[in-house]
Scaffold this active site. Structure first.
Site, PDB file in Angstrom:
ATOM      1  N   GLU A 120     -45.421 -13.200  78.772  1.00 11.97           N
ATOM      2  CA  GLU A 120     -44.217 -13.968  78.417  1.00 11.97           C
ATOM      3  C   GLU A 120     -44.544 -15.450  78.449  1.00 11.97           C
ATOM      4  OE1 GLU A 120     -40.544 -13.492  80.636  1.00 11.97           O
ATOM      5  OE2 GLU A 120     -40.817 -11.317  80.677  1.00 11.97           O
ATOM      6  N   HIS A 155     -37.519  -3.712  84.184  1.00 13.35           N
ATOM      7  CA  HIS A 155     -37.278  -5.149  84.036  1.00 13.35           C
ATOM      8  C   HIS A 155     -35.899  -5.452  84.646  1.00 13.35           C
ATOM      9  CE1 HIS A 155     -38.359  -8.865  81.450  1.00 13.35           C
ATOM     10  NE2 HIS A 155     -37.291  -9.208  82.147  1.00 13.35           N
ATOM     11  N   TYR A 168     -43.659 -20.148  82.661  1.00 14.07           N
ATOM     12  CA  TYR A 168     -42.643 -21.039  82.089  1.00 14.07           C
ATOM     13  C   TYR A 168     -42.835 -22.501  82.497  1.00 14.07           C
ATOM     14  CZ  TYR A 168     -40.469 -16.952  80.218  1.00 14.07           C
ATOM     15  OH  TYR A 168     -40.265 -15.815  79.494  1.00 14.07           O
ATOM     16  N   ASN A 180     -46.651 -14.084  83.172  1.00 14.42           N
ATOM     17  CA  ASN A 180     -45.522 -14.760  82.529  1.00 14.42           C
ATOM     18  C   ASN A 180     -45.505 -16.190  83.038  1.00 14.42           C
ATOM     19  OD1 ASN A 180     -44.952 -12.131  81.771  1.00 14.42           O
ATOM     20  ND2 ASN A 180     -42.997 -11.989  82.837  1.00 14.42           N
ATOM     21  N   GLU A 183     -42.058  -9.109  86.801  1.00 17.79           N
ATOM     22  CA  GLU A 183     -41.713 -10.219  87.709  1.00 17.79           C
ATOM     23  C   GLU A 183     -41.004  -9.781  88.982  1.00 17.79           C
ATOM     24  OE1 GLU A 183     -39.645 -13.340  85.680  1.00 17.79           O
ATOM     25  OE2 GLU A 183     -41.319 -13.741  84.358  1.00 17.79           O
ATOM     26  N   ARG A 192     -43.696  -5.954  73.303  1.00 15.79           N
ATOM     27  CA  ARG A 192     -43.390  -5.603  74.689  1.00 15.79           C
ATOM     28  C   ARG A 192     -41.873  -5.524  74.855  1.00 15.79           C
ATOM     29  NH1 ARG A 192     -42.709  -9.249  79.663  1.00 15.79           N
ATOM     30  NH2 ARG A 192     -42.391  -7.648  81.231  1.00 15.79           N
TER      31      ARG A 192
HETATM   32  C1  BGC Z   1     -37.906 -12.974  82.590  1.00  9.17           C
HETATM   33  C2  BGC Z   1     -37.066 -12.874  81.345  1.00  9.17           C
HETATM   34  C3  BGC Z   1     -36.282 -14.159  81.161  1.00  9.17           C
HETATM   35  C4  BGC Z   1     -37.264 -15.280  80.955  1.00  9.17           C
HETATM   36  C5  BGC Z   1     -36.629 -16.628  80.724  1.00  9.17           C
HETATM   37  C6  BGC Z   1     -38.526 -14.321  82.800  1.00  9.17           C
HETATM   38  O1  BGC Z   1     -38.283 -14.721  84.116  1.00  9.17           O
HETATM   39  O2  BGC Z   1     -38.840 -11.922  82.646  1.00  9.17           O
HETATM   40  O3  BGC Z   1     -36.245 -11.750  81.449  1.00  9.17           O
HETATM   41  O4  BGC Z   1     -35.352 -14.092  80.127  1.00  9.17           O
HETATM   42  O5  BGC Z   1     -38.084 -15.395  82.074  1.00  9.17           O
HETATM   43  O6  BGC Z   1     -35.889 -17.015  81.832  1.00  9.17           O
END
Ligand code: BGC
Length: 451
Positions: free
Chosen positions: A356, A119, A285, A283, A164, A75
């Site tokens: 992601e 993006h 985190y 995505n 995002e 991707r």
């Molecule tokens: C984004 C990326 C970013 C990653 C880590 C996501 O919010 O799509 O571009 O580098 O998180 O912060």
């Protein structure tokens, strides 16, 4: 070794602005991120992405790092101002040629390209006309989509519209931490609607151009209240609505969480926005914890982003024993939670791809043995893949998992300190070194059941 179902797709993700460099080369126009990074005080250490990882010149080597791990899908994103320097109108042939070469290189190496149209690097020329606050930008994105599918649609079958929207609208439009740093607060809502409309119009353009599958990549995170106090519960629900559901309900339900906002948008828009998708990209985190602001409490510096005072919610630190070197809480179960929540909220949820997931650890460059040892990244990825497997066990239809990121890159306002790559990039020489996590990923893919 962890086993995912046969046919599960393992991938790596990147984005144009974060890796390409060649910021003003071969006819590329400036984006809002070129403008933002040039402004003093916006990026850690005053860094910029003029060179980034120099992927524009080193893409052949980079495709080698991606393909030799056995990666199924790659991707990446197109730079809109590299293809259309003014945002619309005159096409830059050199820009299209670059993506043409990249796609051919991937296909020859046996990797499926999964490009994202947008993006975050809006052409500055469009920002000058109001950017995402201007409805015309939605139509400009659809025209740009048509240019790309016309040129690459004979070889690219899978497409992602926008990345995002919620993060760009929050940090760049509501706040000032990202480009274009408008700080509009709730006044940023029209920009959200225009990105959603752009998504819907792009789906139409891509389908008209023969795309086989079309999806979107959304950042999602579980939001929990800091306590059982009803004020905290209410604040958390409001925050979740604004940052998660405002962006996914229109796509997956055809309405906004706030009926008043639904009623206020032009007739027909929500039908366009909610056109069926072939996959939904998530995505992930870290989760978020929210409390109702306490009188006199100082929230400054709690998160890496400063949230203005006066809002009816305040993000507070997530309790966690483990953090990445970026300071983010490591909570793999949050990925299972959000996948299950999405499935429960959206009866028509298409198959999901985790587009992601990854972590920044400051492991340094190759040691005397020539290797980059990054055991914490391996543990992070392994735990999050386990969380995906747990969601599959609970009946969520997850079809793939893409690591953020293939290589160390420009981490937006945080610059180059934050390293998310499976491949290390030396900031002086730009030499690439496969980290231990790259070898782990390769072995994991090789050990999966055959499809
Ligand atoms: C984004 C990326 C970013 C990653 C880590 C996501 O919010 O799509 O571009 O580098 O998180 O912060």
């Amino acid at each position: 070794m962890l086993q995912l179902p046969a046919g599960f797709r393992f991938g790596m993700s990147t984005a144009a602005f974060q890796i390409e460099g060649a910021a003003a080369l071969d006819g590329k126009g400036p984006s809002i991120w070129d403008t933002f990074t040039a402004r003093p005080g916006t990026i850690r250490h005053g860094e910029d992405a003029a060179v980034a990882a120099d992927h524009y010149h080193r893409y052949v080597e980079d495709v080698g790092h991606i393909a030799e791990a056995g990666t199924h899908d790659y991707r990446f994103s197109f730079s809109w101002p590299r293809v259309l320097p003014g945002g619309r109108g005159q096409v830059n042939g050199n820009g299209l040629d670059f993506y043409d070469r990249l796609v051919d290189e991937l296909l020859t190496a046996g990797v499926r390209p999964v490009p994202t149209l947008y993006h975050w690097d809006l052409p500055q020329a469009l920002e000058d006309e109001g950017g995402w606050m201007n409805r015309d930008t939605s139509y400009a994105l659809a025209d740009y989509a048509a240019v790309l599918v016309d040129r690459l649609g004979d070889r690219v079958r899978d497409w992602i519209t926008l990345n995002e929207m919620n993060v760009q609208i929050l940090y760049g439009y509501a706040l000032t931490d990202h480009a274009p740093a408008l700080g509009l607060g709730l006044g940023a809502l029209p920009a959200a609607h225009h990105q959603l409309l752009a998504h819907g119009l792009a789906v139409q353009a891509l389908r008209a151009g023969g795309a086989a599958t079309v999806g979107v990549a959304s950042q999602h995170f579980p939001v929990s209240p800091a306590s059982d106090d009803p004020a905290d519960v209410e604040a958390a629900a409001l925050f979740a609505g604004l940052t998660n559901w405002t962006f996914s309900d229109p796509i997956l339900l055809g309405e906004y969480p706030d009926p008043e906002f639904t009623a206020s948008v032009p007739a027909g828009d929500l039908e366009i926005i909610s056109a069926p998708l072939d996959f939904y990209g998530v995505n992930y985190y870290e989760p978020t914890r929210i409390e109702a602001p306490r009188e006199g409490k100082d929230y400054h510096g709690v998160l890496e982003v400063d949230v203005p005072s006066g809002l009816p919610f305040s993000p507070v630190a997530v309790e966690s024993d483990e953090r990445t070197d970026f300071g983010w809480a490591i909570v793999p179960s949050g990925l299972t939670d959000i996948l299950v929540t999405l499935r429960d909220r959206y009866p028509g949820l298409p198959p999901v791809v985790v587009t992601e997931n990854g972590a920044s650890f400051h492991d340094g460059g190759p040691g005397p043995d020539g290797r980059v040892h990054d055991p914490r990244r391996i543990a992070f990825l392994e735990a999050h893949l386990g969380a995906v497997a747990a969601a599959i066990d609970k009946g969520v239809d997850v079809r793939g998992y893409y690591v953020w990121s293939a290589l160390d890159n420009f981490e937006w306002a945080a610059g180059y300190d934050e390293r998310f790559g499976l491949v290390h990039v030396d900031r002086d020489t730009l030499d690439r070194t496969r980290k231990d996590s790259w070898f782990w990923f390769r072995d994991l893919i090789a050990g999966q059941p055959r499809s």
